[in-house]
Design a protein around this motif. Sequence first.
Motif, PDB file in Angstrom:
ATOM      1  N   HIS A  66       0.684  -1.352   0.137  1.00 50.38           N
ATOM      2  CA  HIS A  66      -0.055  -0.087   0.039  1.00 50.38           C
ATOM      3  C   HIS A  66       0.689   1.141  -0.011  1.00 50.38           C
ATOM      4  CE1 HIS A  66      -3.176   2.769   1.003  1.00 50.38           C
ATOM      5  NE2 HIS A  66      -4.033   2.061   0.622  1.00 50.38           N
ATOM      6  N   SER A  68       0.514   3.902   1.328  1.00 54.13           N
ATOM      7  CA  SER A  68       0.507   4.646   2.771  1.00 54.13           C
ATOM      8  C   SER A  68       1.561   4.029   3.624  1.00 54.13           C
ATOM      9  CB  SER A  68      -1.011   4.709   3.255  1.00 54.13           C
ATOM     10  OG  SER A  68      -0.958   3.512   3.630  1.00 54.13           O
ATOM     11  N   CYS A  88      -7.040   2.739  13.009  1.00 59.54           N
ATOM     12  CA  CYS A  88      -6.847   2.741  11.730  1.00 59.54           C
ATOM     13  C   CYS A  88      -5.769   3.970  11.425  1.00 59.54           C
ATOM     14  CB  CYS A  88      -7.953   2.871  10.763  1.00 59.54           C
ATOM     15  SG  CYS A  88      -7.611   2.996   9.003  1.00 59.54           S
ATOM     16  N   ASP A  89      -4.571   3.715  10.853  1.00 59.92           N
ATOM     17  CA  ASP A  89      -3.774   4.787  10.631  1.00 59.92           C
ATOM     18  C   ASP A  89      -4.033   5.758   9.606  1.00 59.92           C
ATOM     19  OD1 ASP A  89      -1.521   4.401  12.432  1.00 59.92           O
ATOM     20  OD2 ASP A  89      -1.541   2.667  11.923  1.00 59.92           O
ATOM     21  N   ALA A  90      -5.183   5.407   8.693  1.00 59.99           N
ATOM     22  CA  ALA A  90      -5.450   6.225   7.643  1.00 59.99           C
ATOM     23  C   ALA A  90      -6.676   7.314   7.918  1.00 59.99           C
ATOM     24  CB  ALA A  90      -6.166   5.360   6.557  1.00 59.99           C
ATOM     25  N   THR A  99      -7.807  -6.059   9.657  1.00 55.62           N
ATOM     26  CA  THR A  99      -6.957  -4.993   9.527  1.00 55.62           C
ATOM     27  C   THR A  99      -5.986  -5.555   8.633  1.00 55.62           C
ATOM     28  OG1 THR A  99      -5.381  -3.589  10.689  1.00 55.62           O
ATOM     29  CG2 THR A  99      -5.762  -5.794  11.705  1.00 55.62           C
ATOM     30  N   TYR A 107       1.524  -0.713  12.099  1.00 52.54           N
ATOM     31  CA  TYR A 107       0.690  -0.015  11.324  1.00 52.54           C
ATOM     32  C   TYR A 107      -0.631  -0.539  10.673  1.00 52.54           C
ATOM     33  CZ  TYR A 107      -0.294   3.284   7.197  1.00 52.54           C
ATOM     34  OH  TYR A 107      -0.868   4.067   6.410  1.00 52.54           O
ATOM     35  N   LEU A 109      -4.653  -0.691   8.723  1.00 53.56           N
ATOM     36  CA  LEU A 109      -5.581   0.003   7.881  1.00 53.56           C
ATOM     37  C   LEU A 109      -6.831  -0.930   8.050  1.00 53.56           C
ATOM     38  CD1 LEU A 109      -3.721   0.782   4.650  1.00 53.56           C
ATOM     39  CD2 LEU A 109      -4.255   2.317   6.196  1.00 53.56           C
ATOM     40  N   CYS A 113     -10.415   1.368   4.133  1.00 50.07           N
ATOM     41  CA  CYS A 113      -9.183   2.411   4.003  1.00 50.07           C
ATOM     42  C   CYS A 113      -8.394   1.819   2.808  1.00 50.07           C
ATOM     43  CB  CYS A 113      -8.838   2.989   4.999  1.00 50.07           C
ATOM     44  SG  CYS A 113      -9.772   3.751   6.323  1.00 50.07           S
ATOM     45  N   ALA A 114      -8.090   0.690   3.178  1.00 52.54           N
ATOM     46  CA  ALA A 114      -7.041  -0.010   2.336  1.00 52.54           C
ATOM     47  C   ALA A 114      -7.431  -0.086   1.045  1.00 52.54           C
ATOM     48  CB  ALA A 114      -6.507  -1.344   2.917  1.00 52.54           C
TER      49      ALA A 114
END
Length: 120
Positions: A66, A68, A88-90, A99, A107, A109, A113-114
């Motif tokens: 990803h 990000s 979620c880090d996003a 996740t 980390y 997501l 979001c991913a």
Amino acid sequence: MVKHFSHRHELCSYQVQEDDEITCSGCELPLDLMMNSATSAYKCTKSKCNFYLHDLCFELPQEIKHKSHPKHPLTLSTPPYEYGEFTCDACGEFGTCFTFHCTHCKYDLHVQCATLPETL
């Protein structure tokens, strides 16, 4: 019947009904949210177990790269932390479902979001 890495019991096909009030164990969205895709879902074969997955959640790749988090690949998992949740880090929201996780950097997501498009 099929197995999924995230659940200890076997799963079987489940036809989603419009009035189902069932939440997907993978993304925490209602099963009937994806009714337009004309797909079925999966449910646990044990009668007292309320584990369900959208077809799309069942078919998620086990690992992604990803933008990000370019240093390491992200692995699909259930929350790997002691309390069974992650941030979620996003988007900064908590999650208790699948996740995409980096074990090296902690980390995380959400699936949603991913899988967002990179540009709108």
